[in-house]
Design a protein around this motif. Sequence first.
Motif, PDB file in Angstrom:
ATOM      1  N   ALA A 191       1.715   9.381  -1.706  1.00 43.14           N
ATOM      2  CA  ALA A 191       0.847   8.826  -0.672  1.00 43.14           C
ATOM      3  C   ALA A 191      -0.536   9.454  -0.726  1.00 43.14           C
ATOM      4  O   ALA A 191      -1.338   9.269   0.173  1.00 43.14           O
ATOM      5  N   GLY A 192      -0.807  10.217  -1.775  1.00 43.39           N
ATOM      6  CA  GLY A 192      -2.099  10.871  -1.918  1.00 43.39           C
ATOM      7  C   GLY A 192      -2.057  12.293  -1.407  1.00 43.39           C
ATOM      8  O   GLY A 192      -1.372  12.600  -0.430  1.00 43.39           O
ATOM      9  N   GLY A 193      -2.751  13.162  -2.101  1.00 40.98           N
ATOM     10  CA  GLY A 193      -2.775  14.562  -1.694  1.00 40.98           C
ATOM     11  C   GLY A 193      -1.401  15.172  -1.757  1.00 40.98           C
ATOM     12  O   GLY A 193      -0.696  15.043  -2.745  1.00 40.98           O
ATOM     13  N   ASP A 213       8.524   6.609   6.532  1.00 40.13           N
ATOM     14  CA  ASP A 213       7.907   7.805   7.077  1.00 40.13           C
ATOM     15  C   ASP A 213       6.964   8.372   6.017  1.00 40.13           C
ATOM     16  O   ASP A 213       6.981   7.938   4.870  1.00 40.13           O
ATOM     17  N   LYS A 214       6.170   9.317   6.409  1.00 35.76           N
ATOM     18  CA  LYS A 214       5.291  10.020   5.483  1.00 35.76           C
ATOM     19  C   LYS A 214       5.697  11.480   5.537  1.00 35.76           C
ATOM     20  O   LYS A 214       5.816  12.061   6.616  1.00 35.76           O
ATOM     21  N   TRP A 215       5.957  12.046   4.376  1.00 38.79           N
ATOM     22  CA  TRP A 215       6.395  13.432   4.286  1.00 38.79           C
ATOM     23  C   TRP A 215       5.311  14.247   3.626  1.00 38.79           C
ATOM     24  O   TRP A 215       4.693  13.812   2.650  1.00 38.79           O
ATOM     25  N   ARG A 216       5.058  15.423   4.144  1.00 38.84           N
ATOM     26  CA  ARG A 216       4.032  16.310   3.593  1.00 38.84           C
ATOM     27  C   ARG A 216       4.731  17.540   3.014  1.00 38.84           C
ATOM     28  O   ARG A 216       5.582  18.138   3.669  1.00 38.84           O
ATOM     29  N   TRP A 217       4.365  17.895   1.773  1.00 40.58           N
ATOM     30  CA  TRP A 217       4.920  19.086   1.153  1.00 40.58           C
ATOM     31  C   TRP A 217       4.483  20.315   1.916  1.00 40.58           C
ATOM     32  O   TRP A 217       3.350  20.382   2.416  1.00 40.58           O
ATOM     33  N   ASN A 246       0.809  -1.222   0.000  1.00 47.39           N
ATOM     34  CA  ASN A 246       0.000   0.000   0.000  1.00 47.39           C
ATOM     35  C   ASN A 246       0.845   1.276   0.000  1.00 47.39           C
ATOM     36  O   ASN A 246       0.310   2.366   0.148  1.00 47.39           O
ATOM     37  N   GLN A 247       2.178   1.140  -0.186  1.00 48.73           N
ATOM     38  CA  GLN A 247       3.076   2.290  -0.244  1.00 48.73           C
ATOM     39  C   GLN A 247       4.018   2.175  -1.442  1.00 48.73           C
ATOM     40  O   GLN A 247       5.230   2.190  -1.296  1.00 48.73           O
TER      41      GLN A 247
END
Length: 129
Positions: free
Chosen positions: A93-95, A117-121, A68-69
């Motif tokens: 990861a969407g969005g 990890d999940k990184w957000r712009w 799922n990644q």
Amino acid sequence: MKARSHNSRTAVESLEGRSLMSAVAYADFNNDGRTDMAEITSSTTVTISLANADGTYTASAILSVPKNQPINYVSANDTNGDGKADVYASGPAGGDQLNTHVWQGNGDGTFGARTSDKWRWPKGNHGFF
């Protein structure tokens, strides 16, 4: 260059100056002085291949991420400053989020456990990097 068909004629579109995803990264993963490669071989797999003296390659590690990644980018650099090449892979990861994965190199063509990890712009930044 990328060719595309338009009204039975072939047009050539230049790719210079574009930021493209990388499916292969190069580094010396086993410290033998030869350039090895990390290649995305599926949406959830990076295969590490070590260069042999005769110009061939031998797979030394298969690094995987959760289904799922999925990943579409790979790079190789020393992320922790220990002098050994590490592998970094990422995918959307969407969005405005990106799944990131790092495997620390052991310096012999093998790697430690994956950290993810999940990184957000940053808000308002819509470029890939």
